[in-house]
Design a protein around this motif. Sequence first.
Motif, PDB file in Angstrom:
ATOM      1  N   MET A 280      48.324 -15.246  85.075  1.00 46.14           N
ATOM      2  CA  MET A 280      47.785 -16.250  84.519  1.00 46.14           C
ATOM      3  C   MET A 280      46.310 -17.218  85.053  1.00 46.14           C
ATOM      4  SD  MET A 280      48.888 -20.255  83.389  1.00 46.14           S
ATOM      5  CE  MET A 280      50.434 -19.613  82.012  1.00 46.14           C
ATOM      6  N   LEU A 281      45.541 -16.599  84.466  1.00 46.72           N
ATOM      7  CA  LEU A 281      44.167 -17.457  85.274  1.00 46.72           C
ATOM      8  C   LEU A 281      44.056 -18.449  84.573  1.00 46.72           C
ATOM      9  CD1 LEU A 281      41.505 -16.451  86.707  1.00 46.72           C
ATOM     10  CD2 LEU A 281      40.778 -16.107  84.546  1.00 46.72           C
ATOM     11  N   GLU A 282      44.168 -19.728  86.152  1.00 48.52           N
ATOM     12  CA  GLU A 282      43.265 -21.040  85.831  1.00 48.52           C
ATOM     13  C   GLU A 282      42.610 -21.375  86.265  1.00 48.52           C
ATOM     14  OE1 GLU A 282      47.207 -23.438  87.113  1.00 48.52           O
ATOM     15  OE2 GLU A 282      47.454 -21.123  88.090  1.00 48.52           O
TER      16      GLU A 282
ATOM     17  N   ARG B 144      30.213 -16.334  86.503  1.00 48.03           N
ATOM     18  CA  ARG B 144      29.438 -15.671  87.931  1.00 48.03           C
ATOM     19  C   ARG B 144      30.130 -16.573  89.333  1.00 48.03           C
ATOM     20  NH1 ARG B 144      26.493 -13.408  85.404  1.00 48.03           N
ATOM     21  NH2 ARG B 144      24.581 -12.736  85.990  1.00 48.03           N
ATOM     22  N   LEU B 145      31.018 -18.000  88.571  1.00 51.41           N
ATOM     23  CA  LEU B 145      31.867 -19.026  89.184  1.00 51.41           C
ATOM     24  C   LEU B 145      33.522 -18.376  89.777  1.00 51.41           C
ATOM     25  CD1 LEU B 145      31.102 -22.300  87.697  1.00 51.41           C
ATOM     26  CD2 LEU B 145      30.202 -21.869  90.083  1.00 51.41           C
ATOM     27  N   VAL B 146      33.838 -17.523  88.808  1.00 53.33           N
ATOM     28  CA  VAL B 146      35.010 -16.223  88.103  1.00 53.33           C
ATOM     29  C   VAL B 146      34.665 -15.906  89.246  1.00 53.33           C
ATOM     30  CG1 VAL B 146      36.565 -15.809  87.151  1.00 53.33           C
ATOM     31  CG2 VAL B 146      35.588 -17.752  86.222  1.00 53.33           C
TER      32      VAL B 146
ATOM     33  N   ASP C 136      30.510 -26.569  92.546  1.00 53.65           N
ATOM     34  CA  ASP C 136      30.463 -27.669  93.234  1.00 53.65           C
ATOM     35  C   ASP C 136      32.008 -27.892  93.459  1.00 53.65           C
ATOM     36  OD1 ASP C 136      28.008 -28.081  93.654  1.00 53.65           O
ATOM     37  OD2 ASP C 136      27.449 -28.733  91.910  1.00 53.65           O
ATOM     38  N   ARG C 137      32.355 -28.306  92.641  1.00 58.97           N
ATOM     39  CA  ARG C 137      33.939 -28.464  92.936  1.00 58.97           C
ATOM     40  C   ARG C 137      35.157 -28.180  92.111  1.00 58.97           C
ATOM     41  NH1 ARG C 137      34.297 -34.788  90.318  1.00 58.97           N
ATOM     42  NH2 ARG C 137      32.899 -35.161  92.479  1.00 58.97           N
ATOM     43  N   GLY C 138      36.511 -27.962  92.460  1.00 65.11           N
ATOM     44  CA  GLY C 138      37.295 -27.457  91.661  1.00 65.11           C
ATOM     45  C   GLY C 138      37.853 -26.155  91.998  1.00 65.11           C
ATOM     46  N   PHE C 139      38.616 -24.986  91.415  1.00 64.14           N
ATOM     47  CA  PHE C 139      39.384 -23.958  91.504  1.00 64.14           C
ATOM     48  C   PHE C 139      39.586 -23.228  91.057  1.00 64.14           C
ATOM     49  CE2 PHE C 139      42.848 -26.681  89.864  1.00 64.14           C
ATOM     50  CZ  PHE C 139      43.397 -25.855  88.884  1.00 64.14           C
ATOM     51  N   VAL C 140      39.638 -21.521  91.299  1.00 65.97           N
ATOM     52  CA  VAL C 140      39.750 -20.095  90.927  1.00 65.97           C
ATOM     53  C   VAL C 140      41.605 -19.530  91.160  1.00 65.97           C
ATOM     54  CG1 VAL C 140      39.316 -18.616  89.865  1.00 65.97           C
ATOM     55  CG2 VAL C 140      38.021 -20.118  90.289  1.00 65.97           C
ATOM     56  N   ARG C 141      41.964 -19.713  89.558  1.00 64.79           N
ATOM     57  CA  ARG C 141      43.447 -19.441  90.423  1.00 64.79           C
ATOM     58  C   ARG C 141      44.180 -18.230  89.712  1.00 64.79           C
ATOM     59  NH1 ARG C 141      45.758 -25.602  90.139  1.00 64.79           N
ATOM     60  NH2 ARG C 141      45.738 -26.313  92.649  1.00 64.79           N
ATOM     61  N   PHE C 142      44.457 -17.266  90.921  1.00 63.14           N
ATOM     62  CA  PHE C 142      45.313 -16.169  89.683  1.00 63.14           C
ATOM     63  C   PHE C 142      46.430 -15.438  89.953  1.00 63.14           C
ATOM     64  CE2 PHE C 142      45.947 -11.830  87.866  1.00 63.14           C
ATOM     65  CZ  PHE C 142      44.668 -11.619  87.231  1.00 63.14           C
ATOM     66  N   GLN C 143      47.420 -16.516  88.960  1.00 66.56           N
ATOM     67  CA  GLN C 143      48.924 -15.562  89.244  1.00 66.56           C
ATOM     68  C   GLN C 143      49.562 -16.873  90.379  1.00 66.56           C
ATOM     69  OE1 GLN C 143      48.601 -11.330  90.030  1.00 66.56           O
ATOM     70  NE2 GLN C 143      49.029 -11.156  87.696  1.00 66.56           N
ATOM     71  N   GLY C 144      49.080 -18.088  90.703  1.00 66.15           N
ATOM     72  CA  GLY C 144      49.199 -18.612  91.232  1.00 66.15           C
ATOM     73  C   GLY C 144      48.606 -19.141  92.711  1.00 66.15           C
TER      74      GLY C 144
ATOM     75  N   PRO D 186      39.050   0.491  90.237  1.00 63.23           N
ATOM     76  CA  PRO D 186      40.016   0.071  90.966  1.00 63.23           C
ATOM     77  C   PRO D 186      41.453  -0.995  90.524  1.00 63.23           C
ATOM     78  CG  PRO D 186      38.163  -0.546  91.615  1.00 63.23           C
ATOM     79  CD  PRO D 186      37.441  -0.268  89.970  1.00 63.23           C
ATOM     80  N   ARG D 187      41.444  -0.710  89.053  1.00 66.17           N
ATOM     81  CA  ARG D 187      42.978  -1.312  88.562  1.00 66.17           C
ATOM     82  C   ARG D 187      42.686  -2.899  89.442  1.00 66.17           C
ATOM     83  NH1 ARG D 187      45.859   2.104  85.977  1.00 66.17           N
ATOM     84  NH2 ARG D 187      46.288   4.462  87.129  1.00 66.17           N
ATOM     85  N   PRO D 188      41.647  -3.540  87.751  1.00 66.78           N
ATOM     86  CA  PRO D 188      41.238  -4.976  88.480  1.00 66.78           C
ATOM     87  C   PRO D 188      42.396  -5.425  87.910  1.00 66.78           C
ATOM     88  CG  PRO D 188      39.784  -4.227  86.981  1.00 66.78           C
ATOM     89  CD  PRO D 188      40.180  -2.977  87.751  1.00 66.78           C
ATOM     90  N   ARG D 189      42.558  -6.796  88.299  1.00 67.50           N
ATOM     91  CA  ARG D 189      43.861  -7.926  88.111  1.00 67.50           C
ATOM     92  C   ARG D 189      42.591  -8.900  87.003  1.00 67.50           C
ATOM     93  NH1 ARG D 189      45.565 -10.903  93.332  1.00 67.50           N
ATOM     94  NH2 ARG D 189      43.654 -11.696  93.768  1.00 67.50           N
ATOM     95  N   LEU D 190      41.267  -8.914  87.107  1.00 66.17           N
ATOM     96  CA  LEU D 190      40.949  -9.388  86.435  1.00 66.17           C
ATOM     97  C   LEU D 190      39.197  -9.252  86.160  1.00 66.17           C
ATOM     98  CD1 LEU D 190      40.139 -11.921  84.511  1.00 66.17           C
ATOM     99  CD2 LEU D 190      39.084 -12.795  86.767  1.00 66.17           C
ATOM    100  N   LEU D 191      38.868  -8.937  84.772  1.00 67.67           N
ATOM    101  CA  LEU D 191      37.969  -7.505  84.366  1.00 67.67           C
ATOM    102  C   LEU D 191      37.444  -9.206  83.437  1.00 67.67           C
ATOM    103  CD1 LEU D 191      35.919  -5.557  83.190  1.00 67.67           C
ATOM    104  CD2 LEU D 191      37.356  -5.168  81.619  1.00 67.67           C
ATOM    105  N   LEU D 192      35.762  -8.668  84.063  1.00 67.80           N
ATOM    106  CA  LEU D 192      34.531  -9.765  83.502  1.00 67.80           C
ATOM    107  C   LEU D 192      33.264  -9.158  82.862  1.00 67.80           C
ATOM    108  CD1 LEU D 192      34.334 -11.964  86.700  1.00 67.80           C
ATOM    109  CD2 LEU D 192      35.043 -12.359  84.937  1.00 67.80           C
TER     110      LEU D 192
END
Length: 316
Positions: free
Chosen positions: A1-3, A42-44, A51-59, A145-151
């Motif tokens: 999960m991406l949060e 670009r933030l992800v 400036d504030r916050g987080f990017v989480r992937f699989q916890g 490279p089999r990324p876990r996330l594609l943008l």
Amino acid sequence: MLELSLEKRFPGFRLALELTLAEGEVLALLGPSGSGKSTLLRLVAGLLPPDRGFVRFQGEDLTAFPPERRKVGFLFQDYALFPHLTVAENIAFGLVEARWPKEVQRARVEELLLRMELTPHARKRPQELSGGEQQRVALARALAPRPRLLLLDEPLGALDLRLREELLLFLRRTLKEEGVTTLLVTHDQGEAFLLAHRVALLREGHLVQVGRPEEVYARPKDAWTARFLGHKNLLSPEESQALGLPPKAHLLPPRALALEGSLEGVVEERLFFGPRVGLWVRVKGVRLYLEAPEGPKEGERVSLHLDPSRALALEG
């Protein structure tokens, strides 16, 4: 999960939102230019710090990670292919950087060349390819490279209409086969609806509505969303009342109107689209749009049926 829980400020602009993607989900960020779609990507990716916050992937918290440690594939609108490398070498670039074993590299490149229908072009340079072929090379390189996330940032935006239509279904099939969690930026609602499991509408840095494409299109939250999605029959409270509806702002979806009914009107404009005809009809001082396989000429009187059960009250 991406949060995602992110805030980024620029002079005169503030992006602030929270968003969650399930594993393997394709979510399309849809909005006008300047709404913050590419900034969010670009933030992800780690190309901009929040400036504030987080990017989480699989916890796992990725917020402080540089781009190369996030295991994210990024496809830019201009593809950014290396002109001095062959197609095969472009696809293999991320694998070489990650120091995959050579045999594994070769197998993955051959797999993607075949899947992207690029095998005959493996030894060519990017400048020898068509726009559609370059797009497939860039997609293969991002996926290699089999990324876990594609943008994907406007992945079809640089192509002409014919190529876009041709590659849209190709991209849809590829994303389904790879099963990679994908965040897609586009200003094209048709592209978003075809590619994504869910769409998120962004306006001036804030989320307006998130949901399945069918739900968002059929039940837009407000008048701005309805207009952005291409709905034409947006009624003011006064226009609603003139047509026998409660005196509130309403949307009349396409299925709410049809020829042959109790409302009398005059055709002001007739638009021929080939397989269908668009009609702008003036009814009780209200200008309404509907489509039919064929229709009357401009200036002719017609009768319309309005199904009040399909009229959707809007927030404003």
